[in-house]
Enzyme design. Structure first.
Site, mmCIF file in Angstrom:
data_model
loop_
_atom_site.group_PDB
_atom_site.id
_atom_site.type_symbol
_atom_site.label_atom_id
_atom_site.label_comp_id
_atom_site.label_asym_id
_atom_site.label_seq_id
_atom_site.Cartn_x
_atom_site.Cartn_y
_atom_site.Cartn_z
ATOM 1 N N GLU A 91 1.112 -1.300 0.159
ATOM 2 C CA GLU A 91 0.014 0.107 -0.144
ATOM 3 C C GLU A 91 1.010 1.338 0.041
ATOM 4 O O GLU A 91 1.825 1.541 0.946
ATOM 5 C CB GLU A 91 -1.069 -0.013 1.095
ATOM 6 C CG GLU A 91 -2.007 0.895 1.110
ATOM 7 C CD GLU A 91 -2.121 1.887 1.987
ATOM 8 O OE1 GLU A 91 -1.323 3.026 1.837
ATOM 9 O OE2 GLU A 91 -2.389 1.712 3.311
ATOM 10 N N CYS A 144 -2.779 7.865 4.764
ATOM 11 C CA CYS A 144 -2.957 7.324 3.374
ATOM 12 C C CYS A 144 -4.137 7.585 2.689
ATOM 13 O O CYS A 144 -4.154 7.640 1.665
ATOM 14 C CB CYS A 144 -2.760 5.865 3.486
ATOM 15 S SG CYS A 144 -3.606 4.833 4.415
#
Length: 501
Positions: free
Chosen positions: A244, A281
């Site tokens: 990720e 994020c």
């Protein structure tokens, strides 16, 4: 060589330096993890679930001490870290519940049929654990996405063993968390070597290349993730690398929403973009909106406050990116917030750019700036925004703010966003991710290295499992998930029909 923690508020060293893990020690830990997996994968789901619950209980029991270390080393604040640690223990308990429910093994049974062409034998399929998993800790979530975060919890639940590469931004937090986890696993009778931690950049390289490691999970930068991804794929036996990486998380504010509730949208935006000093994020770094709401967004940012960022490198990178945008002739500075006098403090910033300029400089203006800043792209007609959305880089989330009268436009925007984003939000903000079966935390590159999987939520367990089919085996030699009388009482697909049969 050592890894040293620092206090982001003062810039001074924190705690004793920890020795970097040698290649020899990495090899030893990987071999121990391999042996542990062979035993652990043979435990019943209920037995593994009890151990996960025990780890959660022991982490909760030492929460005050763990939070104090993490706050000193990350400056994320006691309230935020308290919530994050509870999220971390809830993740462990969630996967314990997944084990008890049992359907995660995706058991399928097809009865023999000699009357079809070609004839079908008795075939039965089930997911089995891969083996040793390498987990790379995240800097911005020292508990929930680190030592015993979602990757570790899901891998242990799957029946795998885990070797964690601790993040250099919070080595003492990693060490203390690992101490609690190791003690709890031992208390629960788990095999020695099931969980371990290594430190230092070289240890991560050694780890992802070790032959007994069968998959890796990573949360971090595009550069670091890409380097490890390439290593994982250049092995003699390439392994899955679930990274990720980076995300701009576009938000589209439709005209009626901007006109009818500008203050509400602006307040929500500022709260989301500055949460955790923008070090999420899912930070909403790119907003498409009518120019009429820009002043309101700017006012909300002006009234907001930043704070100490996780480390000096991250702070320097953020400040440099803000300075570059401030000096650019492509965008305009709308507003800046305030920041405390911490050594590595990041100050909120908001920029704006017309849609036409953004589209002409799309690659340059879609670079993620990890911190409490955002770019507002102003438009006059939402129809002009639609073709631009599909050209954006892959992203974790896409958000739409709309009024009921704008359902048609909202659906059109969502149709474009779903091509590039893993999660779509309506009249909300992307920061904050629920722990759920239906959660998708992923997206096309560069959001992740594999958009088919999620790193948060129950389906994250499937990254650490692989299917095995048993053909014409005696019932007593089959795994219990596939035996005729369904001794575990789990949901299975038998001859195409789902049920507890």
């Amino acid at each position: 060589m050592t890894v040293q923690g620092y206090n982001p508020r003062t810039g001074q060293p924190y705690g004793d330096p920890l020795p970097v893990t040698s290649d020899t020690e990495v090899d030893r830990l990987c071999e121990a993890a391999h042996s542990a997996h062979l035993a652990w994968s043979g435990w019943t789901a209920e037995a593994r679930a009890r151990v996960l619950d025990l780890v959660a209980d022991r982490l909760d029991g030492e929460s005050d001490a763990l939070i104090a270390v993490a706050d000193a080393e990350t400056a994320l604040g006691v309230p935020r870290l308290t919530t994050e640690l509870k999220r971390t223990t809830n993740q462990l308990r969630m996967f314990a519940d997944v084990l008890r429910e049992g359907s995660y093994v995706d058991a399928m049974i097809d009865s023999p049929n000699t009357d079809i062409i070609p004839p079908r034998p008795d075939v039965r399929r089930v997911l089995r654990p891969l083996g040793v998993i390498a987990v790379f800790s995240a800097s911005n979530f020292p508990f929930a996405l680190s030592t015993v975060g979602s990757d570790t919890a899901s891998a242990l639940a799957a029946g795998c063993s885990v070797v964690v590469k601790g993040h250099s931004a919070h080595p003492n937090t990693t060490h203390e968390t690992g101490r609690v986890v190791t003690a709890a696993l031992s208390e629960g009778g788990a095999p020695d070597g099931l969980f371990s931690v290594v430190y230092g950049t070289q240890s991560g390289i050694r780890l992802v290349q070790h032959p007994v490691v069968k998959a890796a999970g990573f949360t971090g930068s595009i550069g670091g993730g890409r380097a490890l991804y390439d290593l994982a794929n250049s092995r003699p036996d390439p392994i899955p690398f679930y990274g990720e990486l980076g995300s701009v998380n576009p938000t589209v504010v439709l005209p009626a929403a901007a006109a009818e509730r500008p203050s509400e949208i602006a307040a929500g935006f500022a709260q989301s973009v500055t949460m955790g000093v923008g070090q999420f994020c899912t930070n909403p770094g790119l907003v498409f909106a009518p120019s009429s709401i820009v002043d309101e967004l700017g006012k909300a940012v002006t009234d907001s406050t930043g704070g100490a960022m996780l480390n000096e490198r991250m702070c320097d990178s953020y400040r440099s990116a803000v300075d570059t945008l401030s000096d650019s002739d492509l965008v305009s500075l709308v507003a800046t917030g305030s920041a405390p006098g911490d050594a590595w403090a990041g100050k909120p910033a908001l920029f704006s750019v017309p849609l036409e300029t953004f589209e002409a400089n799309l690659e340059k203006l879609t670079e993620e700036n990890f911190g409490p800043s955002a770019l507002v792209v102003t438009y006059s007609d939402v129809a002009d925004v639609l073709p631009v959305l599909s050209r954006l880089p892959g992203t974790l989330t896409g958000t739409v703010h709309a009024q009921p009268s704008e359902n048609s436009d909202a659906a059109a925007v969502a149709d474009e966003l779903r091509k590039i984003a893993g999660r779509l939000i309506y009249n909300g903000w992307p920061t904050g991710i629920a722990l759920a079966w239906a959660m998708q935390h992923g997206g096309p590159w560069p959001a992740t290295t594999n958009a088919s999987h999620t790193s948060i939520g129950v389906p994250g367990i499937y990254r650490w499992l692989a299917p095995v089919t048993y053909q014409t085996w005696p019932d007593e030699l089959l795994p219990p998930e596939l035996q005729n009388d369904n001794p575990l009482g789990i949901t299975r697909r038998r001859d195409g029909v789902l049920g507890k049969h």
